[in-house]
Write a protein that holds these residues in place. Structure first.
Motif, PDB file in Angstrom:
ATOM      1  N   ARG A   1      -3.176   1.624 -16.431  1.00 19.44           N
ATOM      2  CA  ARG A   1      -4.436   1.446 -17.158  1.00 19.44           C
ATOM      3  C   ARG A   1      -5.448   2.525 -16.783  1.00 19.44           C
ATOM      4  O   ARG A   1      -5.812   2.689 -15.624  1.00 19.44           O
ATOM      5  CB  ARG A   1      -5.051   0.077 -16.896  1.00 19.44           C
ATOM      6  CG  ARG A   1      -6.300  -0.122 -17.768  1.00 19.44           C
ATOM      7  CD  ARG A   1      -6.847  -1.507 -17.743  1.00 19.44           C
ATOM      8  NE  ARG A   1      -5.954  -2.533 -18.208  1.00 19.44           N
ATOM      9  CZ  ARG A   1      -5.757  -2.870 -19.482  1.00 19.44           C
ATOM     10  NH1 ARG A   1      -6.377  -2.208 -20.437  1.00 19.44           N
ATOM     11  NH2 ARG A   1      -4.950  -3.852 -19.791  1.00 19.44           N
TER      12      ARG A   1
ATOM     13  N   GLN B   1      -7.325   0.688 -12.573  1.00 12.00           N
ATOM     14  CA  GLN B   1      -6.450  -0.198 -11.804  1.00 12.00           C
ATOM     15  C   GLN B   1      -6.487   0.268 -10.356  1.00 12.00           C
ATOM     16  O   GLN B   1      -7.043   1.320 -10.052  1.00 12.00           O
ATOM     17  CB  GLN B   1      -5.024  -0.210 -12.366  1.00 12.00           C
ATOM     18  CG  GLN B   1      -4.314   1.127 -12.326  1.00 12.00           C
ATOM     19  CD  GLN B   1      -2.939   1.061 -12.993  1.00 12.00           C
ATOM     20  OE1 GLN B   1      -2.744   0.351 -13.969  1.00 12.00           O
ATOM     21  NE2 GLN B   1      -1.992   1.814 -12.451  1.00 12.00           N
ATOM     22  N   ASP B   2      -5.889  -0.527  -9.448  1.00 11.83           N
ATOM     23  CA  ASP B   2      -6.006  -0.223  -8.017  1.00 11.83           C
ATOM     24  C   ASP B   2      -5.457   1.148  -7.645  1.00 11.83           C
ATOM     25  O   ASP B   2      -6.053   1.851  -6.833  1.00 11.83           O
ATOM     26  CB  ASP B   2      -5.312  -1.301  -7.184  1.00 11.83           C
ATOM     27  CG  ASP B   2      -6.072  -2.624  -7.227  1.00 11.83           C
ATOM     28  OD1 ASP B   2      -7.294  -2.612  -7.504  1.00 11.83           O
ATOM     29  OD2 ASP B   2      -5.444  -3.672  -6.990  1.00 11.83           O
TER      30      ASP B   2
ATOM     31  N   LEU C   1      -9.152   2.671  -7.841  1.00 13.56           N
ATOM     32  CA  LEU C   1      -9.960   1.987  -8.844  1.00 13.56           C
ATOM     33  C   LEU C   1     -11.279   2.720  -9.075  1.00 13.56           C
ATOM     34  O   LEU C   1     -12.023   2.985  -8.126  1.00 13.56           O
ATOM     35  CB  LEU C   1     -10.234   0.548  -8.410  1.00 13.56           C
ATOM     36  CG  LEU C   1     -11.002  -0.327  -9.397  1.00 13.56           C
ATOM     37  CD1 LEU C   1     -10.180  -0.545 -10.672  1.00 13.56           C
ATOM     38  CD2 LEU C   1     -11.357  -1.662  -8.759  1.00 13.56           C
TER      39      LEU C   1
END
Length: 192
Positions: A181, A144-145, A161
């Motif tokens: 995530r 994720q970012d 990321l």
């Protein structure tokens, strides 16, 4: 005390596939020269079209789709289930494997390891998670970012990321916490 290394996605070297059909960004490996000789390797590959996979005799593979609609693998003539993002699938590296894309191009995430040298465990998480591990090497891959990672005895890390944290030389149980995530890969040397 274990050693922590933060690996940034912007720094991953790109190398050709063993079969010449594309290229891979190598995140990290345990050593060894060339395309073989390593005990384990973690990488990202871009697959633009359906086709064959390279053979890695003596290795096991665990693959996941990171981006795109997904794929179906034919492994030694047997179709896999539809492999959608963040759904891991394991197969022998010496198997004859071909992929059929379910839509356009995909990006995938690969762990290749020598089972005679390492035991491996790969898990995807989507929610905040607290884990305990005694693996000799732990790899935490951000999907994720931004992701916050806390490992007991180490400074907190903010990951972007596809960044990865590698914890090596672990000799005891440790605790880690993440807030989103990610993929956690645990590798244990079977000789210990």
């Amino acid at each position: 005390m274990s050693q922590m290394q933060v690996l940034r996605a912007r720094d991953y070297p790109r190398m050709p596939w063993k079969n010449g059909g594309g290229s891979t960004e190598e995140i990290t490996r345990d050593g060894g020269a060339g395309l073989e000789g390593f005990g384990w390797r973690l990488s990202i590959a871009d697959i633009a079209e359906s086709g064959g996979f390279s053979s890695f005799s003596g290795y096991q593979r665990i693959i996941s789709v990171l981006q795109g609609d997904g794929m179906v693998l034919q492994v030694d003539g047997q179709p896999s289930r539809d492999l959608l993002p963040f759904d891991a699938f394991a197969f022998s590296g010496e198997s004859q494997a071909n992929c059929r894309l379910l839509g356009g191009a995909i990006r995938d995430f690969n762990l290749i390891y020598a089972p005679q040298r390492y035991r491996a465990r790969l898990q995807w998480f989507a929610e905040p998670t607290r884990l305990f591990s005694a693996a000799s090497t732990l790899l935490l891959f951000c999907a994720q970012d931004t992701l916050n990672l806390r490992i007991a005895g180490h400074p907190q890390q903010v990951m972007g990321l596809y960044d990865c944290v590698q914890l090596s030389g672990n000799a005891q149980l440790f605790e880690l916490e993440v807030d989103g995530r990610c993929c956690v890969v645990e590798l244990s040397d079977v000789s210990r």
